[in-house]
Write a protein that holds these residues in place. Sequence first.
Motif, PDB file in Angstrom:
ATOM      1  N   GLU A 108     -11.979  -0.848  -9.186  1.00  0.00           N
ATOM      2  CA  GLU A 108     -11.410   0.405  -8.688  1.00  0.00           C
ATOM      3  C   GLU A 108     -10.122   0.153  -7.909  1.00  0.00           C
ATOM      4  OE1 GLU A 108     -14.586  -0.491  -8.264  1.00  0.00           O
ATOM      5  OE2 GLU A 108     -15.560   0.894  -9.682  1.00  0.00           O
ATOM      6  N   ALA A 109     -10.141  -0.875  -7.056  1.00  0.00           N
ATOM      7  CA  ALA A 109      -8.949  -1.203  -6.281  1.00  0.00           C
ATOM      8  C   ALA A 109      -7.827  -1.686  -7.192  1.00  0.00           C
ATOM      9  CB  ALA A 109      -9.288  -2.273  -5.240  1.00  0.00           C
ATOM     10  N   ILE A 110      -8.171  -2.468  -8.200  1.00  0.00           N
ATOM     11  CA  ILE A 110      -7.161  -2.971  -9.130  1.00  0.00           C
ATOM     12  C   ILE A 110      -6.535  -1.812  -9.905  1.00  0.00           C
ATOM     13  CG2 ILE A 110      -6.777  -4.410 -11.169  1.00  0.00           C
ATOM     14  CD1 ILE A 110      -9.086  -6.206 -10.099  1.00  0.00           C
ATOM     15  N   GLU A 115      -1.729   1.595 -10.857  1.00  0.00           N
ATOM     16  CA  GLU A 115      -1.071   2.894 -10.701  1.00  0.00           C
ATOM     17  C   GLU A 115       0.056   2.816  -9.673  1.00  0.00           C
ATOM     18  OE1 GLU A 115      -4.996   5.684 -11.743  1.00  0.00           O
ATOM     19  OE2 GLU A 115      -4.495   5.170  -9.651  1.00  0.00           O
ATOM     20  N   PHE A 116      -0.144   2.023  -8.644  1.00  0.00           N
ATOM     21  CA  PHE A 116       0.895   1.825  -7.619  1.00  0.00           C
ATOM     22  C   PHE A 116       2.153   1.209  -8.236  1.00  0.00           C
ATOM     23  CE2 PHE A 116       2.761  -1.341  -4.667  1.00  0.00           C
ATOM     24  CZ  PHE A 116       3.270  -0.500  -3.693  1.00  0.00           C
ATOM     25  N   ILE A 117       1.991   0.194  -9.052  1.00  0.00           N
ATOM     26  CA  ILE A 117       3.149  -0.423  -9.696  1.00  0.00           C
ATOM     27  C   ILE A 117       3.799   0.549 -10.674  1.00  0.00           C
ATOM     28  CG2 ILE A 117       3.865  -2.251 -11.286  1.00  0.00           C
ATOM     29  CD1 ILE A 117       1.835  -4.074  -9.946  1.00  0.00           C
ATOM     30  N   LYS A 139      -5.505  -9.934  -3.800  1.00  0.00           N
ATOM     31  CA  LYS A 139      -6.136  -9.390  -2.599  1.00  0.00           C
ATOM     32  C   LYS A 139      -5.381  -9.797  -1.344  1.00  0.00           C
ATOM     33  CE  LYS A 139     -10.646  -9.317  -0.257  1.00  0.00           C
ATOM     34  NZ  LYS A 139     -12.052  -9.812  -0.341  1.00  0.00           N
ATOM     35  N   THR A 140      -5.049 -11.074  -1.242  1.00  0.00           N
ATOM     36  CA  THR A 140      -4.282 -11.582  -0.103  1.00  0.00           C
ATOM     37  C   THR A 140      -3.214 -12.539  -0.619  1.00  0.00           C
ATOM     38  OG1 THR A 140      -5.775 -13.470   0.258  1.00  0.00           O
ATOM     39  CG2 THR A 140      -6.251 -11.421   1.454  1.00  0.00           C
ATOM     40  N   GLU A 171      -6.567  -4.245  -2.355  1.00  0.00           N
ATOM     41  CA  GLU A 171      -7.770  -3.529  -1.922  1.00  0.00           C
ATOM     42  C   GLU A 171      -7.518  -2.608  -0.728  1.00  0.00           C
ATOM     43  OE1 GLU A 171     -11.078  -6.165  -1.446  1.00  0.00           O
ATOM     44  OE2 GLU A 171     -10.987  -6.896  -3.517  1.00  0.00           O
ATOM     45  N   GLU A 172      -6.289  -2.615  -0.229  1.00  0.00           N
ATOM     46  CA  GLU A 172      -5.938  -1.776   0.916  1.00  0.00           C
ATOM     47  C   GLU A 172      -5.108  -0.557   0.524  1.00  0.00           C
ATOM     48  OE1 GLU A 172      -4.175  -4.155   4.029  1.00  0.00           O
ATOM     49  OE2 GLU A 172      -5.298  -5.906   3.381  1.00  0.00           O
TER      50      GLU A 172
END
Length: 312
Positions: A108-110, A115-117, A139-140, A171-172
């Motif tokens: 879900e986070a991925i 979508e962010f990119i 993630k980090t 994930e944030e």
Amino acid sequence: MKTKLLYIIGLWGCLSLMSCGDDDHLSPSDLDGDWYVLTDSEDPLDHLRYTVYETYGIPIFYNDTIGRQDRGVDNAGVPIIYYEILNPNYSIESSTEYAQYELSDNPEAITVGVEFIRDEIFPRLVSPKLYPRSFLLVKTLTLNAASTTASYRHEESTYRGMMTSCVSQVEEIAGMTDAEIKRMACRVAAEEYTTYLMENASSLLEAFLNVCRAEVTSVNLYALSLTTSSTPPYVANLEEYGFLSYDKETTYNPSRSQVKTVGERADVLDYVTEILTDDDDTFEAKYGSYEYVMKKYELMKTVMERLKTVLE
């Protein structure tokens, strides 16, 4: 002598014909595939990545193992399996581990990261010339990872390598405010603009860089360790010298009046981020009293306008 010469010429001709004959039967080894090509999938996440790839031609990965290939067996009959690994640290000149990352296993986070990119990064890149070879969602992300001193390592939201551009905090993102998403998007996009400027359009940066190279003081201020006894001396606010940040890979100790200024690339990155943020009022409210910061801000505006004109 003449006979010997004719013999050599004849032998050379035969070898040439044999060589040409061999070339006619050459064929690809099929050992190297194009690992950066995505194909469609019934999996919702991978289908989403494919739609972005179809539009922009740039793959988004969430796993650093991007390919697997069977290459027969060895002399002992053991299968030979080749894995293509994305390495953000890959460089022709060095193999130092500068960037260290942790992958996410949260689909879900991925999905939000892809979508962010798609929605925040690509629209800010005005030309395919700015695109990286790929994006890797992580993630980090820790930079200066090879340092033996933990305090010199630092977390970042993005890093541009030759094989891929890492985008961290995947994930944030879902919990970020609109302002935080915009800020992160501008930083990620700024990495791509900065790379292009430094590698392909450095002449556009001369006036901007010369402010800290020679105008503020007679000493080049870039990547300079400052103390109370240095020339020029330590200042509590590096904005007085035209900088927006300090070198995070070295010690910053205000109590001992010790700090190191950023290098040229990091300085360009800081200002490109601000220009992409496109909020003159907020920037002036924060930095308006610093002469050299405001001058460099206006110079970078000109740089970006000229660059976009060339790229568009």
